[in-house]
Design a protein around this motif. Structure first.
Motif, PDB file in Angstrom:
ATOM      1  N   PHE A 261       0.857  -1.192   0.000  1.00 45.40           N
ATOM      2  CA  PHE A 261       0.000   0.000   0.000  1.00 45.40           C
ATOM      3  C   PHE A 261       0.896   1.245   0.000  1.00 45.40           C
ATOM      4  O   PHE A 261       1.752   1.400   0.880  1.00 45.40           O
TER       5      PHE A 261
ATOM      6  N   TRP B 222      -8.729   4.975   1.904  1.00 46.62           N
ATOM      7  CA  TRP B 222      -7.805   6.094   1.780  1.00 46.62           C
ATOM      8  C   TRP B 222      -8.383   7.194   0.877  1.00 46.62           C
ATOM      9  O   TRP B 222      -8.321   8.383   1.207  1.00 46.62           O
ATOM     10  N   GLN B 223      -8.938   6.788  -0.248  1.00 43.55           N
ATOM     11  CA  GLN B 223      -9.491   7.767  -1.186  1.00 43.55           C
ATOM     12  C   GLN B 223     -10.636   8.553  -0.559  1.00 43.55           C
ATOM     13  O   GLN B 223     -10.780   9.760  -0.794  1.00 43.55           O
TER      14      GLN B 223
ATOM     15  N   GLU C 172      -7.307   0.971  -0.288  1.00 40.99           N
ATOM     16  CA  GLU C 172      -7.334   2.024  -1.310  1.00 40.99           C
ATOM     17  C   GLU C 172      -8.634   2.817  -1.254  1.00 40.99           C
ATOM     18  O   GLU C 172      -8.633   4.051  -1.351  1.00 40.99           O
ATOM     19  N   GLN C 173      -9.757   2.108  -1.076  1.00 45.64           N
ATOM     20  CA  GLN C 173     -11.051   2.796  -1.032  1.00 45.64           C
ATOM     21  C   GLN C 173     -11.156   3.679   0.205  1.00 45.64           C
ATOM     22  O   GLN C 173     -11.595   4.837   0.124  1.00 45.64           O
TER      23      GLN C 173
ATOM     24  N   THR D 258      -6.216  -5.038   0.035  1.00 43.59           N
ATOM     25  CA  THR D 258      -5.629  -3.969  -0.769  1.00 43.59           C
ATOM     26  C   THR D 258      -6.707  -3.038  -1.299  1.00 43.59           C
ATOM     27  O   THR D 258      -6.592  -1.800  -1.213  1.00 43.59           O
ATOM     28  N   SER D 259      -7.771  -3.599  -1.856  1.00 43.97           N
ATOM     29  CA  SER D 259      -8.872  -2.793  -2.389  1.00 43.97           C
ATOM     30  C   SER D 259      -9.527  -1.964  -1.295  1.00 43.97           C
ATOM     31  O   SER D 259      -9.859  -0.792  -1.502  1.00 43.97           O
TER      32      SER D 259
END
Length: 235
Positions: free
Chosen positions: A28, A211-212, A208-209, A204-205
């Motif tokens: 990440f 964090w965004q 990322e979600q 991981t997905s």
């Protein structure tokens, strides 16, 4: 970004889930800005400090599952663990109550912060599933604690008292209030819940979600001003 993880030391999928989550976190891009906090959970609080018998005998007695079926289940878990670089040894595993071991993690956090708590969690899981140590025995807990940098006398004193017992029960109560009934359970930024030892790609997905959503891109260009740019239809 913060990640709260509820987990039991006597939970084979919790160690596997830890490895899979760590795999995702390692790749990440913002991993240095992620704060991981471990929380206590007990799958069987009624377990005596020591159980005289094997893991198969314990699970058969408590869950009412056929011993042969249990043996096959443990074999499958062992294979899954091996896939994450873990060497489970159920023949040597000592069935014991995990409450004092959870207190050790809280002590590690108080003494050395989140990094020390993670080291204690890792050491306890390995001790239980790979090394045949007794996570309910003071002598073994002192050995585990000193191996991660804690003072032996400090660990001994903590174990001889009820220190951090409230912290463990508070973690368990918080899990109950969130509707958590099984572990491992991961909560990302108090918003997303992930149940179980999911594949690394799913973690991981999710990272990322989360964090965004917590770090939305803010445009510095007024909407009324269009600068030169390219799009799907050309430049």
């Amino acid at each position: 970004m913060k990640i709260d993880i509820w987990s039991d030391i006597a939970c084979p999928w919790c160690f596997i889930g830890k490895r899979r989550f760590e795999t995702a976190l390692a790749r990440f891009p913002h991993r240095d800005e992620v704060e991981v906090r471990w929380h206590s959970f007990q799958l069987d609080p009624s377990l005596p400090e020591h159980f005289e018998g094997t893991e198969v005998e314990y699970l058969s007695e408590r869950k009412g599952i056929d011993p042969q079926q249990l043996a096959r289940m443990l074999d499958e878990v062992t294979v899954q663990a091996a896939g994450e670089g873990l060497s489970y040894d159920y023949d040597s595993l000592v069935v014991a109550n995990s409450f004092s071991a959870h207190r050790l993690i809280h002590l590690a956090k108080a003494e050395g912060g989140l990094t020390a708590a993670d080291a204690a969690k890792e050491a306890l899981l390995s001790a239980h599933f790979e090394k045949g140590m007794d996570i309910g025995a003071a002598a073994d807990l002192v050995q585990i604690g000193t191996a991660v940098g804690l003072d032996a006398d400090r660990v001994t004193g903590m174990l001889a008292s009820d220190e951090y017992a409230d912290a463990v029960t508070a973690d368990i109560a918080q899990a109950r209030s969130l509707g958590i009934s099984g572990v491992p359970f991961f909560v990302l930024d108090d918003k997303y819940g992930i149940s179980g030892a999911q594949p690394a790609d799913l973690f991981t997905s999710a990272l990322e979600q989360a964090w965004q959503e917590s770090h939305p891109l803010i445009s510095l260009t007024p909407e009324s001003v269009d600068g030169p740019a390219c799009g799907p239809d050309g430049c």
